[in-house]
Design a protein around this motif. Structure first.
Motif, PDB file in Angstrom:
ATOM      1  N   ILE A  34       0.835  -1.200   0.000  1.00 16.62           N
ATOM      2  CA  ILE A  34       0.000   0.000   0.000  1.00 16.62           C
ATOM      3  C   ILE A  34       0.873   1.255   0.000  1.00 16.62           C
ATOM      4  CG2 ILE A  34      -1.660   1.340   1.355  1.00 16.62           C
ATOM      5  CD1 ILE A  34      -2.856  -1.345   2.278  1.00 16.62           C
ATOM      6  N   ALA A  35       1.842   1.297   0.895  1.00 17.60           N
ATOM      7  CA  ALA A  35       2.736   2.454   0.971  1.00 17.60           C
ATOM      8  C   ALA A  35       3.559   2.600  -0.301  1.00 17.60           C
ATOM      9  CB  ALA A  35       3.659   2.317   2.175  1.00 17.60           C
ATOM     10  N   THR A  36       4.035   1.491  -0.824  1.00 16.78           N
ATOM     11  CA  THR A  36       4.886   1.500  -2.013  1.00 16.78           C
ATOM     12  C   THR A  36       4.157   2.087  -3.213  1.00 16.78           C
ATOM     13  OG1 THR A  36       6.057  -0.451  -1.206  1.00 16.78           O
ATOM     14  CG2 THR A  36       6.295   0.083  -3.539  1.00 16.78           C
ATOM     15  N   LYS A  37       2.926   1.639  -3.436  1.00 20.04           N
ATOM     16  CA  LYS A  37       2.170   2.132  -4.591  1.00 20.04           C
ATOM     17  C   LYS A  37       1.800   3.606  -4.432  1.00 20.04           C
ATOM     18  CE  LYS A  37      -0.988  -1.205  -4.838  1.00 20.04           C
ATOM     19  NZ  LYS A  37      -2.080  -2.048  -5.429  1.00 20.04           N
ATOM     20  N   GLU A  38       1.564   4.031  -3.190  1.00 18.11           N
ATOM     21  CA  GLU A  38       1.230   5.441  -2.962  1.00 18.11           C
ATOM     22  C   GLU A  38       2.406   6.347  -3.319  1.00 18.11           C
ATOM     23  OE1 GLU A  38      -0.102   8.442   0.679  1.00 18.11           O
ATOM     24  OE2 GLU A  38      -0.596   6.321   0.809  1.00 18.11           O
ATOM     25  N   VAL A  39       3.596   5.944  -2.918  1.00 18.35           N
ATOM     26  CA  VAL A  39       4.777   6.761  -3.223  1.00 18.35           C
ATOM     27  C   VAL A  39       5.104   6.708  -4.719  1.00 18.35           C
ATOM     28  CG1 VAL A  39       7.247   7.079  -2.791  1.00 18.35           C
ATOM     29  CG2 VAL A  39       5.712   6.522  -0.899  1.00 18.35           C
ATOM     30  N   ALA A  40       4.910   5.558  -5.340  1.00 17.51           N
ATOM     31  CA  ALA A  40       5.185   5.424  -6.773  1.00 17.51           C
ATOM     32  C   ALA A  40       4.344   6.402  -7.595  1.00 17.51           C
ATOM     33  CB  ALA A  40       4.919   3.997  -7.232  1.00 17.51           C
ATOM     34  N   LYS A  41       3.136   6.701  -7.113  1.00 18.19           N
ATOM     35  CA  LYS A  41       2.224   7.592  -7.830  1.00 18.19           C
ATOM     36  C   LYS A  41       2.318   9.046  -7.364  1.00 18.19           C
ATOM     37  CE  LYS A  41      -1.072   3.784  -8.476  1.00 18.19           C
ATOM     38  NZ  LYS A  41      -2.408   3.245  -8.093  1.00 18.19           N
ATOM     39  N   ALA A  42       3.160   9.309  -6.372  1.00 13.22           N
ATOM     40  CA  ALA A  42       3.245  10.651  -5.794  1.00 13.22           C
ATOM     41  C   ALA A  42       3.976  11.621  -6.723  1.00 13.22           C
ATOM     42  CB  ALA A  42       3.958  10.594  -4.449  1.00 13.22           C
ATOM     43  N   ASN A  43       3.746  12.904  -6.503  1.00 16.54           N
ATOM     44  CA  ASN A  43       4.432  13.948  -7.254  1.00 16.54           C
ATOM     45  C   ASN A  43       5.939  13.845  -6.973  1.00 16.54           C
ATOM     46  OD1 ASN A  43       4.992  16.208  -8.753  1.00 16.54           O
ATOM     47  ND2 ASN A  43       4.198  17.653  -7.257  1.00 16.54           N
ATOM     48  N   PRO A  44       6.775  13.773  -8.011  1.00 14.27           N
ATOM     49  CA  PRO A  44       8.220  13.605  -7.789  1.00 14.27           C
ATOM     50  C   PRO A  44       8.917  14.909  -7.422  1.00 14.27           C
ATOM     51  CG  PRO A  44       7.788  13.676 -10.126  1.00 14.27           C
ATOM     52  CD  PRO A  44       6.433  13.722  -9.455  1.00 14.27           C
ATOM     53  N   ASP A  45       8.505  15.500  -6.318  1.00 17.19           N
ATOM     54  CA  ASP A  45       9.058  16.785  -5.905  1.00 17.19           C
ATOM     55  C   ASP A  45       9.887  16.698  -4.627  1.00 17.19           C
ATOM     56  OD1 ASP A  45       7.065  16.246  -4.098  1.00 17.19           O
ATOM     57  OD2 ASP A  45       5.829  17.987  -4.586  1.00 17.19           O
ATOM     58  N   GLY A  46      10.091  15.469  -4.127  1.00 20.42           N
ATOM     59  CA  GLY A  46      10.918  15.293  -2.946  1.00 20.42           C
ATOM     60  C   GLY A  46      10.174  15.427  -1.636  1.00 20.42           C
TER      61      GLY A  46
END
Length: 325
Positions: free
Chosen positions: A75-87
């Motif tokens: 769950i956490a992994t997929k959320e970060v994978a889809k997150a805005n790549p802004d750090g």
């Protein structure tokens, strides 16, 4: 007209480039969210909080660890994978980052390398082979001999299917050419309880808290999964000494990742802050008290580490016939 359009396009690109550069230069200017896919109190959570606490001071901005539990960190992994790549949304990942993809394949809905930018390895947690103090097994060779004599008579516990203890046990059985019975539990604690009671033959367990249990004669250590003997367990052989080469590479790891596309300047700034944290005496002490070994590196080195880790566990899962739950 055509020259005007080209000039306008170049102007727009320059504006976007300037904005992106400004965002990178001023990073971070807001709270950084770090997701952990496991419950509070586990190794990934505790080590993540230790590291990010120091990083916050270096970066001059808060780093907040949030637990997104479920599905072995999926769950956490997929959320970060889809997150805005802004750090501002990161993942403090563990061994499951690669293993989930190996077990679930496309159903995992992410690629551990393509969908993430490695920042730095954080630590590794050496595994030790433990059994009940009154079992007849004194060495790893004793376990293997018993398994050869009676297939599936030797069982090994784990915190769940596809976890570090499961994979390490499967690897040992595969290398030894024997059949052993895997018994998964909902967490390391209940698995260790059954091992101490003698109802499960042995398990690979992170070094956390083991020394005290050995001193209290509640557990016996047959081998340590490190390249050199561990002072905490004098006289106990390594897995290498027991005939299983390079077993230290099976130690579960934790590290920091960002979504793919995160600017290199931001990744480098996070990497510098993390490596600085991992060199602090208080951070090193707190990790060693947990049985973890601080292991900072560069983004490129972490990518190479993840690539090798993915290849290794893919071979183990295939050879042992491990299936997703």
């Amino acid at each position: 007209m055509r020259k005007t359009n080209i000039a306008l396009l170049l102007s727009v690109l320059c504006v976007f480039g300037s904005v992106a550069n400004a965002q990178t230069t001023t990073y971070p200017n807001q709270t950084i969210k770090v997701l952990v896919g496991f419950a509070a109190g586990g190794p990934a959570d505790v080590i993540g909080r230790i590291v990010t606490q120091h990083m916050s001071g270096t970066l001059g901005q808060s780093m907040v660890v949030e637990n997104r539990t479920g599905a072995n960190s999926l769950i956490a992994t997929k959320e970060v994978a889809k997150a805005n790549p802004d750090g501002y949304t990161l993942l403090f990942a563990s061994l499951s980052h690669n293993v989930n993809r190996v077990l679930l394949k496309e159903k995992a809905e992410y690629d551990p390398l393509e969908n993430f930018v490695p920042i730095s390895l954080g630590a590794v947690l050496p595994l030790v082979v433990v059994t009940a103090p009154d079992t007849p097994y004194k060495t790893v060779a004793d376990l293997v001999a018993a398994a050869k004599k009676s297939p599936d008579s030797i069982s090994y516990g784990s915190a769940g299917n596809g976890g570090s203890a499961h994979l390490a046990g499967a690897l040992m059985a595969t290398v030894a050419g024997v059949k052993m019975l895997h018994v998964p539990f909902r967490g390391n604690a209940p698995a260790l309880t059954e091992v101490m009671a003698g109802r499960v033959s042995f398990m690979f367990y992170p070094m956390i808290g083991i020394a005290n249990m050995v001193a209290d004669k509640r557990l016996k250590v047959l081998a340590v999964g490190t390249s050199k003997p561990m002072p905490e367990f004098p006289g106990v052989p390594t897995m290498d000494d027991s005939g299983y080469k390079d077993f230290e590479q099976t130690a579960p790891w934790v590290g920091l990742l960002a979504p793919a596309g995160t600017p290199e300047a931001i990744v480098n700034k996070l990497n510098a802050a993390m490596n600085l944290a991992l060199k602090q005496p208080e951070v090193i002490k707190r990790m060693k008290d947990l049985g973890a070994t601080p292991s900072g590196n560069s983004p490129a080195e972490f990518r190479a580490y993840l690539t090798q880790d993915l290849e290794r566990w893919a071979k183990v899962v295939h050879a042992a016939g491990i299936q997703a739950d």
